[in-house]
Design a protein around this motif. Structure first.
Motif, PDB file in Angstrom:
ATOM      1  N   TYR A  46     -40.233  -7.192   7.441  1.00  0.00           N
ATOM      2  CA  TYR A  46     -40.473  -6.887   6.021  1.00  0.00           C
ATOM      3  C   TYR A  46     -41.941  -7.107   5.655  1.00  0.00           C
ATOM      4  N   TYR A  47     -42.608  -8.033   6.392  1.00  0.00           N
ATOM      5  CA  TYR A  47     -44.032  -8.245   6.123  1.00  0.00           C
ATOM      6  C   TYR A  47     -44.824  -7.018   6.574  1.00  0.00           C
ATOM      7  N   ARG A  48     -44.363  -6.434   7.689  1.00  0.00           N
ATOM      8  CA  ARG A  48     -45.022  -5.203   8.170  1.00  0.00           C
ATOM      9  C   ARG A  48     -44.803  -4.063   7.161  1.00  0.00           C
ATOM     10  N   TYR A  49     -43.604  -4.019   6.600  1.00  0.00           N
ATOM     11  CA  TYR A  49     -43.316  -3.016   5.568  1.00  0.00           C
ATOM     12  C   TYR A  49     -44.274  -3.211   4.389  1.00  0.00           C
ATOM     13  N   PHE A  50     -44.449  -4.502   4.042  1.00  0.00           N
ATOM     14  CA  PHE A  50     -45.298  -4.862   2.903  1.00  0.00           C
ATOM     15  C   PHE A  50     -46.731  -4.360   3.129  1.00  0.00           C
ATOM     16  N   LEU A  51     -47.239  -4.632   4.347  1.00  0.00           N
ATOM     17  CA  LEU A  51     -48.602  -4.198   4.672  1.00  0.00           C
ATOM     18  C   LEU A  51     -48.697  -2.674   4.660  1.00  0.00           C
ATOM     19  N   ALA A  52     -47.663  -2.044   5.222  1.00  0.00           N
ATOM     20  CA  ALA A  52     -47.661  -0.569   5.266  1.00  0.00           C
ATOM     21  C   ALA A  52     -47.651   0.017   3.858  1.00  0.00           C
ATOM     22  N   ASN A  53     -46.882  -0.639   2.946  1.00  0.00           N
ATOM     23  CA  ASN A  53     -46.839  -0.165   1.551  1.00  0.00           C
ATOM     24  C   ASN A  53     -48.217  -0.256   0.907  1.00  0.00           C
ATOM     25  N   ILE A  54     -48.920  -1.403   1.168  1.00  0.00           N
ATOM     26  CA  ILE A  54     -50.251  -1.588   0.568  1.00  0.00           C
ATOM     27  C   ILE A  54     -51.221  -0.540   1.136  1.00  0.00           C
ATOM     28  N   GLU A  55     -51.073  -0.310   2.428  1.00  0.00           N
ATOM     29  CA  GLU A  55     -51.919   0.687   3.092  1.00  0.00           C
ATOM     30  C   GLU A  55     -51.712   2.060   2.454  1.00  0.00           C
ATOM     31  N   GLN A  56     -50.449   2.384   2.271  1.00  0.00           N
ATOM     32  CA  GLN A  56     -50.076   3.669   1.656  1.00  0.00           C
ATOM     33  C   GLN A  56     -50.619   3.752   0.231  1.00  0.00           C
TER      34      GLN A  56
END
Lengths: 178, 434
Positions: free
Chosen positions: B175-185
């Motif tokens: 979920y932390y990776r998801y979080f980073l990916a969301n911020i990146e997006q």
């Protein structure tokens, strides 16, 4: 003392009815031929679906031609069964007193009343609504079979009397014609 | 003494007395309803449950079960069902951290599905679908992302939680990776829509700050609020119990107020309304239960966990009581879960996470088909029917007046009005009153 209090508490919740008016109602119902075969416990059950109504002199309990929905037992006073006549006084068929019942056919269906019932003096009547009655006999088969048997006997009896009256009338008419 | 005159004035006095007492009674009743309006919903739920249980009680009495035992059994059953359902739903409601995680998951999965569908590359170009409808969908998509992205304060909260819990290992957490990916997006979107986004973000920060202030105030009185809700809902089982214990005393007391002339007519109206309403409510309840159960089984078959299949089935079954909107609510809950689900055990191997969306649609569609073709004709066959337009306007009106509660109760209220007015007119004609 505590046990008594506990019993009173449960009696309140589960309606152990010691109400004098209820006792009075049961004693009136026990005199009615329709409920003749019922035990005291069964009469209590029947009393729970009863509606007590007060009628002033001249007030109609039911009217000819209206759909029948309830049977009435006279608790006190007098009730006249009449056929209303336009422009003249009503034709009196019978005068009923305390302990008698009327409109019993309404317990079977909602066909129109064949006569009107008018309080001849201030009266009290116990009414039984068809739907409540049907629910009771569905739930309490023993009560249902006893009451319906009595009702069938009473209707049969009345049919015999009517047949006799018709036969007498025919004889009288035949006598006059000849 | 002039008896005739005295009788006349007595009749007048009686009429006046009845008029004044009726007016006063109605005014007191309206005041009480307004003052105790928070008790109405628990009381309706208790009354509705008692109404639904009455035929069961009658059936048990027919089989010779004593009344007290039958009521005790039904009361225990009512409590058990309520505690089971509310317990499951309470467990499913995430805590503060869970809510943040859920938002991150939903945003990530939505973006993933969008990317799969449109295949947009770094230069901003996508596949045929994107070139056809991309310009229409893109602003809507950006807005959804704007709603879902965690605002700075919550991002910090999420970051702190993972740092404290996992330290450097947080980068391995899904979920932390998801979080980073969301911020990146989000940053990528920022680059494309800097001007629009900055306005949006400012608004969002202000909104979020305001919201957190409100939350803080709300949390201050949370215990009192929970206490209040619990004590209010205590009314439901009591209403349930005493309505089951009632053997017509309430009806008889009300009928006592009816003048002799209307006595038989009123009894007939009450009976007909009770009959029609009972058939409608019991039919609807049975239909909703069947819909909920079908959905539950269907979702379990396509791989949802038993707990989630139960929760979604229950909510969708409950929502099904709202015509037209209900199935949509069920579908929405199913789709959201289908979107974020990562651990699933389908009974058939061809069901995959990527096709979960479609399978949820299939299951909801099949449930609705079964509902329309089998459940409704069988269960609601001879119950009251309403014109679709009346249903739509009723549900919308209920929603405007009382929100979700209004939506849920709009149709039963319209059914009651329809049956009462219809029966009253019919009986008034039969008794030659009109």
């Amino acid at each position: 003392m505590d046990k008594k209090r506990l019993n009173a508490f449960w009696d309140n919740i589960f309606h152990k009815d010691q109400d004098p008016a209820q006792q009075d109602l049961i004693s009136v119902l026990s005199q009615v031929p329709l409920f003749a075969g019922l035990t005291r416990r069964e009469l209590k059950r029947v009393a729970r679906i009863a509606h007590l109504r007060m009628y002033a002199q001249g007030e109609r309990l039911f009217q000819m031609g209206h759909p029948g929905a309830a049977m009435f037992v006279i608790k006190s006073g007098k009730v006249d069964i009449v056929i209303p006549q336009e422009g003249s006084t009503d034709l009196l068929l019978a005068s009923l007193g305390a302990g008698t019942f009327m409109g019993e056919l309404a317990l079977l269906d909602d066909s129109p009343r064949s006569a009107s019932a008018v309080a001849a003096e201030d009266a009290q009547a116990i009414a039984f609504f068809r739907s409540d009655f049907n629910k009771l006999i569905e739930k309490e088969a023993a009560i249902g079979s006893k009451v319906l048997k009595e009702l069938a006997q009473i209707i049969g009896q009345r049919l015999k009397v009517t047949n006799q009256q018709l036969s007498d009338l025919r004889q009288t008419v035949g006598h006059y014609e000849s | 003494m002039n008896l005739e005159y005295d009788a006349l004035s007595r009749a007048k006095r009686r009429k006046l007395f009845f008029l004044i007492s009726t007016f006063l009674g109605l005014a007191v009743f309206a005041l009480l309803v307004w003052a105790l309006r928070e008790l109405i919903l628990p009381a309706i739920v208790g009354a509705l449950a008692a109404y639904l249980c009455h035929p069961l009680l009658a059936r048990m009495r027919c089989y010779g079960v004593p009344k007290a035992a039958a009521i005790l059994l039904l009361f225990t059953g009512f409590f058990l069902v309520i505690s089971l359902v509310s317990g499951q739903i309470r467990d499913a409601i995430p805590d503060e951290q869970g809510k943040l995680e859920l938002r991150v998951r939903i945003q990530f999965k939505l973006n993933e599905k969008y990317q799969q569908l449109m295949q947009v590359d770094d230069s901003g170009k996508g596949n045929l679908v994107y070139s056809l409808v991309g310009s229409e969908i893109e602003p809507f998509w950006q807005r959804i992302n704007g709603w879902l992205i965690l605002p700075p304060k919550e991002r910090q909260q999420f970051e702190e939680y993972y740092r404290n819990r996992f330290g450097a290992d947080r980068f391995d957490q899904k979920y932390y990776r998801y979080f980073l990916a969301n911020i990146e997006q989000h940053k990528k979107n920022d680059a494309l829509h800097t001007a629009e986004e900055s306005v949006d973000q400012n608004t969002q920060v202000v909104t979020t700050e305001k919201k957190s202030e409100t939350d803080a105030n709300a949390n201050g009185g949370l215990l009192a609020a929970i206490g209040g809700v619990i004590s209010l809902w205590m009314a439901a089982p009591f209403v349930f119990l005493f309505l089951l214990l009632d053997e017509g005393q309430i009806k008889r007391s009300l009928v006592l107020l009816v003048p002799n002339r209307y006595f038989e007519m009123v009894l007939t109206v009450i009976h007909n309304v009770d009959d029609a309403l009972g058939r409608y409510l019991r039919g609807t309840f049975l239909e909703c239960t069947l819909v909920g159960f079908t959905l539950m089984v269907g979702l379990f078959v396509i791989g949802f966990g038993v707990k989630w299949a139960f929760i979604i089935g229950t909510l969708a079954g409950l929502a099904n009581a709202i015509p037209f909107l209900g199935p949509g609510i069920g579908l929405l809950i199913g789709l959201i879960y289908g979107l974020v689900v990562e651990e699933y055990t389908p009974l058939f191997s061809f069901i995959t996470a990527d096709s979960m969306f479609i399978w949820v649609l299939v299951i909801v569609g099949m449930t609705q088909l079964l509902d329309n073709a089998v459940y409704q004709p069988v269960v609601l066959g001879n119950a009251v029917s309403l014109h679709p337009l009346v249903v739509i306007i009723g549900v919308m009106g209920g929603s405007i007046l009382l929100g979700f509660t209004g939506m849920l109760f709009a149709i039963p209220v319209i059914v009651v009005l329809k049956v009462v007015i219809g029966t009253l007119i019919q009986q008034m004609k039969a008794y030659q009153i009109i």
